[in-house]
Design a protein around this motif. Structure first.
Motif, PDB file in Angstrom:
ATOM      1  N   SER A 235      37.910  22.329  17.030  1.00  0.00           N
ATOM      2  CA  SER A 235      38.281  21.159  17.798  1.00  0.00           C
ATOM      3  C   SER A 235      39.536  20.731  17.916  1.00  0.00           C
ATOM      4  O   SER A 235      39.784  19.938  18.743  1.00  0.00           O
ATOM      5  CB  SER A 235      37.357  20.096  16.946  1.00  0.00           C
ATOM      6  N   GLY A 236      40.432  21.331  17.269  1.00  0.00           N
ATOM      7  CA  GLY A 236      41.863  20.881  17.178  1.00  0.00           C
ATOM      8  C   GLY A 236      42.375  19.752  16.305  1.00  0.00           C
ATOM      9  O   GLY A 236      43.468  19.302  16.397  1.00  0.00           O
ATOM     10  N   ASP A 237      41.153  19.571  15.281  1.00  0.00           N
ATOM     11  CA  ASP A 237      41.641  18.533  14.135  1.00  0.00           C
ATOM     12  C   ASP A 237      42.637  19.518  13.066  1.00  0.00           C
ATOM     13  O   ASP A 237      42.277  20.731  12.811  1.00  0.00           O
ATOM     14  CB  ASP A 237      40.537  18.244  13.481  1.00  0.00           C
ATOM     15  N   TYR A 238      43.675  19.011  12.655  1.00  0.00           N
ATOM     16  CA  TYR A 238      44.572  19.463  11.709  1.00  0.00           C
ATOM     17  C   TYR A 238      44.889  18.598  10.521  1.00  0.00           C
ATOM     18  O   TYR A 238      45.063  17.367  11.038  1.00  0.00           O
ATOM     19  CB  TYR A 238      45.621  20.184  12.431  1.00  0.00           C
ATOM     20  N   MET A 239      45.491  19.124   9.640  1.00  0.00           N
ATOM     21  CA  MET A 239      46.271  18.573   8.649  1.00  0.00           C
ATOM     22  C   MET A 239      47.500  19.359   8.079  1.00  0.00           C
ATOM     23  O   MET A 239      47.171  20.685   8.069  1.00  0.00           O
ATOM     24  CB  MET A 239      45.301  18.214   7.377  1.00  0.00           C
ATOM     25  N   GLU A 240      48.584  18.730   7.804  1.00  0.00           N
ATOM     26  CA  GLU A 240      49.865  19.671   7.345  1.00  0.00           C
ATOM     27  C   GLU A 240      50.204  19.167   6.021  1.00  0.00           C
ATOM     28  O   GLU A 240      50.139  18.097   5.576  1.00  0.00           O
ATOM     29  CB  GLU A 240      50.959  18.933   8.271  1.00  0.00           C
ATOM     30  N   TYR A 241      50.490  20.205   5.329  1.00  0.00           N
ATOM     31  CA  TYR A 241      51.004  20.265   4.006  1.00  0.00           C
ATOM     32  C   TYR A 241      52.427  20.940   4.192  1.00  0.00           C
ATOM     33  O   TYR A 241      52.871  21.864   4.501  1.00  0.00           O
ATOM     34  CB  TYR A 241      50.328  21.109   3.119  1.00  0.00           C
ATOM     35  N   THR A 242      53.668  19.943   3.748  1.00  0.00           N
ATOM     36  CA  THR A 242      55.061  20.151   3.813  1.00  0.00           C
ATOM     37  C   THR A 242      55.465  20.806   2.331  1.00  0.00           C
ATOM     38  O   THR A 242      54.786  20.554   1.481  1.00  0.00           O
ATOM     39  CB  THR A 242      56.019  18.949   4.012  1.00  0.00           C
ATOM     40  N   SER A 243      56.357  21.641   2.644  1.00  0.00           N
ATOM     41  CA  SER A 243      57.148  22.428   1.215  1.00  0.00           C
ATOM     42  C   SER A 243      57.546  21.586   0.230  1.00  0.00           C
ATOM     43  O   SER A 243      57.621  22.064  -0.886  1.00  0.00           O
ATOM     44  CB  SER A 243      58.159  23.264   1.991  1.00  0.00           C
ATOM     45  N   ASN A 244      57.806  20.261   0.623  1.00  0.00           N
ATOM     46  CA  ASN A 244      58.245  19.325  -0.439  1.00  0.00           C
ATOM     47  C   ASN A 244      56.928  18.543  -1.213  1.00  0.00           C
ATOM     48  O   ASN A 244      57.047  17.560  -1.999  1.00  0.00           O
ATOM     49  CB  ASN A 244      59.023  18.095  -0.095  1.00  0.00           C
ATOM     50  N   GLY A 245      55.794  19.212  -0.715  1.00  0.00           N
ATOM     51  CA  GLY A 245      54.642  18.495  -1.535  1.00  0.00           C
ATOM     52  C   GLY A 245      53.930  17.402  -0.853  1.00  0.00           C
ATOM     53  O   GLY A 245      52.964  16.810  -1.270  1.00  0.00           O
ATOM     54  N   THR A 246      54.294  17.154   0.296  1.00  0.00           N
ATOM     55  CA  THR A 246      53.765  15.874   1.026  1.00  0.00           C
ATOM     56  C   THR A 246      52.550  16.502   1.822  1.00  0.00           C
ATOM     57  O   THR A 246      52.692  17.350   2.603  1.00  0.00           O
ATOM     58  CB  THR A 246      55.063  15.081   1.998  1.00  0.00           C
ATOM     59  N   ILE A 247      51.528  15.478   1.763  1.00  0.00           N
ATOM     60  CA  ILE A 247      50.276  16.042   2.824  1.00  0.00           C
ATOM     61  C   ILE A 247      50.237  14.988   3.488  1.00  0.00           C
ATOM     62  O   ILE A 247      50.185  13.596   3.552  1.00  0.00           O
ATOM     63  CB  ILE A 247      49.062  15.878   1.558  1.00  0.00           C
ATOM     64  N   GLY A 248      50.103  15.368   4.873  1.00  0.00           N
ATOM     65  CA  GLY A 248      50.243  14.387   6.136  1.00  0.00           C
ATOM     66  C   GLY A 248      49.062  13.801   6.137  1.00  0.00           C
ATOM     67  O   GLY A 248      47.750  14.208   5.756  1.00  0.00           O
ATOM     68  N   ARG A 249      49.053  12.935   7.313  1.00  0.00           N
ATOM     69  CA  ARG A 249      47.800  12.379   7.617  1.00  0.00           C
ATOM     70  C   ARG A 249      46.794  13.297   8.354  1.00  0.00           C
ATOM     71  O   ARG A 249      47.366  13.938   9.201  1.00  0.00           O
ATOM     72  CB  ARG A 249      48.365  11.044   8.742  1.00  0.00           C
ATOM     73  N   PHE A 250      45.707  13.059   8.171  1.00  0.00           N
ATOM     74  CA  PHE A 250      44.721  14.039   9.152  1.00  0.00           C
ATOM     75  C   PHE A 250      44.755  13.507  10.343  1.00  0.00           C
ATOM     76  O   PHE A 250      44.659  12.370  10.883  1.00  0.00           O
ATOM     77  CB  PHE A 250      43.276  13.662   8.475  1.00  0.00           C
ATOM     78  N   GLN A 251      44.797  14.513  11.309  1.00  0.00           N
ATOM     79  CA  GLN A 251      45.078  14.502  12.975  1.00  0.00           C
ATOM     80  C   GLN A 251      43.684  14.563  13.404  1.00  0.00           C
ATOM     81  O   GLN A 251      43.201  15.945  13.559  1.00  0.00           O
ATOM     82  CB  GLN A 251      46.229  15.099  13.371  1.00  0.00           C
ATOM     83  N   PHE A 252      43.179  13.703  13.936  1.00  0.00           N
ATOM     84  CA  PHE A 252      41.895  13.918  14.564  1.00  0.00           C
ATOM     85  C   PHE A 252      42.114  14.114  16.194  1.00  0.00           C
ATOM     86  O   PHE A 252      42.899  13.795  16.854  1.00  0.00           O
ATOM     87  CB  PHE A 252      40.863  12.648  14.605  1.00  0.00           C
ATOM     88  N   HIS A 253      41.288  15.109  16.720  1.00  0.00           N
ATOM     89  CA  HIS A 253      41.829  15.862  17.835  1.00  0.00           C
ATOM     90  C   HIS A 253      41.677  14.642  19.022  1.00  0.00           C
ATOM     91  O   HIS A 253      42.153  14.536  20.086  1.00  0.00           O
ATOM     92  CB  HIS A 253      40.665  16.855  18.394  1.00  0.00           C
ATOM     93  N   ASP A 254      40.856  13.689  18.880  1.00  0.00           N
ATOM     94  CA  ASP A 254      40.837  12.621  19.958  1.00  0.00           C
ATOM     95  C   ASP A 254      41.591  11.354  19.373  1.00  0.00           C
ATOM     96  O   ASP A 254      41.727  10.358  20.192  1.00  0.00           O
ATOM     97  CB  ASP A 254      39.139  12.151  20.075  1.00  0.00           C
ATOM     98  N   ASP A 255      42.492  11.518  18.584  1.00  0.00           N
ATOM     99  CA  ASP A 255      43.352  10.430  18.091  1.00  0.00           C
ATOM    100  C   ASP A 255      44.488  10.863  17.310  1.00  0.00           C
ATOM    101  O   ASP A 255      44.935  10.605  16.152  1.00  0.00           O
ATOM    102  CB  ASP A 255      42.367   9.344  17.252  1.00  0.00           C
ATOM    103  N   TYR A 256      45.229  11.773  18.133  1.00  0.00           N
ATOM    104  CA  TYR A 256      46.741  12.119  17.291  1.00  0.00           C
ATOM    105  C   TYR A 256      47.362  10.897  17.479  1.00  0.00           C
ATOM    106  O   TYR A 256      47.789  10.118  18.222  1.00  0.00           O
ATOM    107  CB  TYR A 256      47.095  13.289  18.415  1.00  0.00           C
ATOM    108  N   SER A 257      48.141  11.058  16.344  1.00  0.00           N
ATOM    109  CA  SER A 257      49.435   9.854  15.947  1.00  0.00           C
ATOM    110  C   SER A 257      50.629  10.455  16.689  1.00  0.00           C
ATOM    111  O   SER A 257      51.445   9.393  17.016  1.00  0.00           O
ATOM    112  CB  SER A 257      49.520   9.692  14.540  1.00  0.00           C
ATOM    113  N   ALA A 258      50.630  11.889  16.885  1.00  0.00           N
ATOM    114  CA  ALA A 258      51.873  12.318  17.616  1.00  0.00           C
ATOM    115  C   ALA A 258      51.405  13.474  18.300  1.00  0.00           C
ATOM    116  O   ALA A 258      50.421  14.132  17.862  1.00  0.00           O
ATOM    117  CB  ALA A 258      52.953  12.549  16.575  1.00  0.00           C
ATOM    118  N   PRO A 259      52.096  14.053  19.050  1.00  0.00           N
ATOM    119  CA  PRO A 259      51.980  15.493  19.591  1.00  0.00           C
ATOM    120  C   PRO A 259      51.862  16.557  18.858  1.00  0.00           C
ATOM    121  O   PRO A 259      52.410  16.650  17.799  1.00  0.00           O
ATOM    122  CB  PRO A 259      52.877  15.614  20.877  1.00  0.00           C
ATOM    123  N   PRO A 260      50.764  17.133  18.769  1.00  0.00           N
ATOM    124  CA  PRO A 260      50.567  18.409  17.814  1.00  0.00           C
ATOM    125  C   PRO A 260      51.580  19.446  18.044  1.00  0.00           C
ATOM    126  O   PRO A 260      52.035  19.648  19.057  1.00  0.00           O
ATOM    127  CB  PRO A 260      48.828  18.918  17.966  1.00  0.00           C
TER     128      PRO A 260
END
Length: 742
Positions: A235-260
């Motif tokens: 569906s295009g939902d995604y979540m990011e884990y950065t190399s410094n150990g930070t887990i980003g916000r869950f990005q729902f496909h109908d409610d992106y907080s920033a361009p994917p």
């Protein structure tokens, strides 16, 4: 730049190019190998990470299958269909629900990512039969009065379409309660398994709601990837884990907080299970895993993104080592080439010094002519060229001194530098008398003071007539050709002079002859022609045929002679620029028609018929009517004279593609021979003298015609084929009826 420096530079450039070539090839080979190996390693890591995330889906599937095998599931189905009592052990529907609620609660207690487990019946609009929730205060068994109908939910409809013993994963969506979104906006992943009774009829379905973002977050915390990692679904939902150990916000496909990221769109539109995505700064690897065998479109994807600099760290180190090695190689070549260049160029420096100290074109005495290397070859070649140059200079001096025309040169200030023997004969000065003096001594009006204190020609033409001054102070006409020559940083002017006193005398005689023809010949000729015409008219039919024939021959000869005299006078006027034109805007079609009508009697004399064809109704051209009449009559008379009796001459007026007016005269005569076509517009041009004598003509008509048409900014062209005929065309610029040409 000296030869020594060039040798040093060449050696350094060769070393540098070799180092760059070898280093570049090595670098790109290493880069390709390292990139392939790094991508393969990255692919392996991504596959392992993908398996861990798929494990969460596998656990959901396993748990719902385990729940479907518990006794209360079928017990509730049996008791419901038998008035609330299970015929197997006598348990009531209430007892079975309580038992199932206890099982659901136990599973919620062990699965921290689950927040709701339900047993939903097919009847009564998909009403929930048993439901347990995870709340802030603990696990809650929902009372019967709080149970909801879920028959309209997409996951319920999907469960109805699911085969027996199969499960279905729904799309991730926000959880709803009583048909509206839960205010907590929990992204929910649901696994649905239909329940069939003992008769094979679907009775209900088990639904487990998992907190999707928490499920992904828990998996990230367990594996702690070293690189930036993305988990996404179909569906295009995604979540990011950065190399410094930070887990980003869950990005729902109908409610992106920033361009994917750009690769999200690529992943959603690719059919490949694994793919590499490269950008200017990163390399990403994608692995797709199917989570539902019955739904090929449902997948879980994992993307691991690594900075290109980090991925290629070993390659960059190899490049730095190559650059350092190449630099050392260039420095070594510089030092070695400097020493060798000095040894190689020492003989050349000695040869150069010998040449510099030589004078004129004398033979050089100390050249290394006996050396057997390239320097010896250069010395011998230079010695040979010196001898040849001295011989050529002597030859050139002899030619200049003995040429018929006067030759002289001056510097930029007009000071005479050379003066040949012909000049001495023309001006009466010896060379030593004028060299070093200003050229105005010979031609006073030739040079004027220039703006920079020097001198420059008073006229801009390269060839012109000037007045010369001899040593005895007599003035005479000269033909002068001047040219400017750049020799290094010097500017000199060369001049060729010729005494044209005789030519001027001949021109005066010619002018006097033309005047004589105009005043002494044309007037009596006109009288003779008039008298002969009168005699022809008076004789009528009374005279004998021989007398009339002689009178007619004399009259025609006078007419030919009169035309020849007029043509010669017109040629002289054209050459002198004295032929006047009275230009006006004229309608060409009517003008051509009038001229053809006046010329019709001449055409009938040769048995030729003139036909007019107008491709345009009217056309306007700026011209002199009388001179245009003369030009067109020349073409009409030629066409009539050289056509066979009974033929037609076609006169056409048209507009060409450039919107110019084209007036053409086409005959069916013998045509123009190929060899004569380049000379047809020349003076006294006649293709066949015998034919011209029979037909009559001076050979000046086409030349005069061309000059007249060109005076109207037009052109004259022709097409001809021997034995078929010729077409002559005037092309004239059209103009508006009311616009006079300036």
């Amino acid at each position: 730049m000296s030869l020594k420096n060039k040798i040093v530079m060449l050696a350094c450039i060769c070393a540098l190019m070799s180092a760059l070539l070898v280093g570049g090839i090595s670098y790109y080979r290493i880069e390709a190998i390292v990139l392939d190996a790094s991508v393969e390693t990255l692919a392996g890591e991504t596959r392992l990470l993908a398996q861990r995330f798929k494990f969460s889906y596998d656990q959901l599937k396993s748990d719902v299958q385990v729940l479907s095998q518990t006794p209360p599931i079928q017990g509730i189905a049996r008791s419901t269909r038998n008035d609330g009592i299970d015929p197997q052990d006598g348990s009531s529907t209430r007892i079975w629900r309580d038992r199932l609620a206890t099982i659901f609660s136990s599973m919620l207690a062990t699965r921290q990512d689950y927040f709701q487990i339900r047993y939903i019946g097919v009847g009564d609009g998909g009403r929930e039969l048993v439901r347990t929730n995870r709340t802030a205060s603990g696990i809650e068994i929902v009372a019967d009065g709080e149970l909801q109908q879920k028959g309209n939910e997409p996951y319920f409809q999907g469960g109805l379409e699911t085969l027996q013993n199969s499960v279905r994963f729904s799309e991730v969506s926000y959880n709803k309660e009583r048909g509206t979104l839960d205010s907590t906006l929990v992204p929910t992943a649901r696994v649905v398994m239909p329940v069939f009774d003992e008769e094979g009829t679907i009775f209900g379905m088990i639904v487990i709601n998992a907190h999707y973002s928490e499920m992904l977050r828990r998996a990230f915390e367990e594996i702690s990837p070293k690189e930036n990692t993305f988990v996404l679904n179909n569906s295009g939902d995604y979540m990011e884990y950065t190399s410094n150990g930070t887990i980003g916000r869950f990005q729902f496909h109908d409610d992106y907080s920033a361009p994917p990221p750009l690769f999200v769109d690529k992943v959603l539109h690719t059919d490949l299970d694994e793919e590499t995505f490269s950008s200017g700064s990163d390399v990403s690897y994608f692995v797709r895993l199917n989570i539902d065998p019955d739904n090929p479109d449902a997948f879980l994807g994992v993307v691991v993104r690594v900075p290109y600099q980090e991925l290629m760290r070993s390659t960059f180190q190899a490049r730095r080592d190559s650059l350092v090695g190449g630099g050392l190689l260039v420095l070594g070549c510089f030092a070695g080439s400097l020493v060798m260049a000095r040894r190689f160029t020492a003989p050349l420096n000695k040869l150069t010094a010998e040449i510099k100290h030589s004078q004129g074109h004398k033979k050089l005495e100390n050249l290394p002519l006996k050396r057997g290397d390239e320097i010896g070859d250069l010395a011998r070649a230079f010695d040979q060229k010196t001898r040849e140059l001295a011989a050529n200079e002597a030859k050139l001096t002899a030619i200049v001194d003995n040429t018929v025309d006067g030759l002289f040169t001056t510097d930029a200030n007009g000071t005479i530098e050379t003066f040949n023997r012909a000049c001495e004969g023309i001006f009466g000065y010896r060379a030593e008398d004028v060299i070093g003096r200003k050229v105005t001594l010979l031609m006073p009006a030739l040079y004027l003071g220039g703006p920079e204190g020097g001198v420059r020609p008073a006229q801009t033409k390269a060839e012109r007539d000037v007045e010369g001054c001899r040593k005895d102070a007599s003035v005479f006409p000269l033909d002068l050709s001047m040219s400017k020559i750049n020799i290094g940083d010097r500017i000199i002017h060369s001049g060729i002079v010729r005494d044209i006193s005789e030519r001027k005398r001949m021109e005066i005689m010619k002018d006097e002859f033309i005047s004589t023809v105009n005043h002494e010949l044309r007037t009596p000729l006109t009288s003779i022609q008039g008298s002969l015409g009168l005699l022809l008219a008076l004789s009528g039919d009374k005279g004998d045929d021989k007398t009339r024939k002689l009178l007619k021959l004399s009259y025609d000869s006078c007419q030919r002679l009169s035309r020849l005299v007029n043509d010669i006078l017109d040629m002289e006027k054209i050459a002198a620029g004295k032929l006047d034109y009275q230009l006006e805007v004229v309608e060409v079609c009517q003008l051509v028609a009038d001229i053809v009508e006046r010329q019709q009697s001449f055409s009938e004399k040769y048995g030729v018929d003139c036909v007019l064809r107008f491709d345009v109704a009217e056309a306007y051209v700026n011209l002199d009517q009388d001179r245009f009449d003369q030009a067109l009559v020349n073409l009409l008379s030629n066409a009539a004279k050289f056509s066979e009796p009974g033929e037609r001459v076609v006169v056409r007026v048209a507009m060409n593609p450039n919107s110019d007016v084209a007036v053409s005269v086409c005959d069916c005569g013998s045509g123009i021979p190929e060899a004569f076509r380049t000379k047809i517009f020349g003076k006294f041009a006649q293709a066949d003298g015998s034919a011209t004598r029979m037909k009559g003509g001076s050979g000046l008509g086409l030349n005069i015609t061309k000059k007249i048409i060109e005076a109207f900014d037009g052109t004259v062209t022709f097409q001809s084929e021997e034995g078929v005929g010729s077409t002559f065309t005037f092309t004239l610029p059209a103009c508006p009826p009311n616009k006079m040409r300036a």
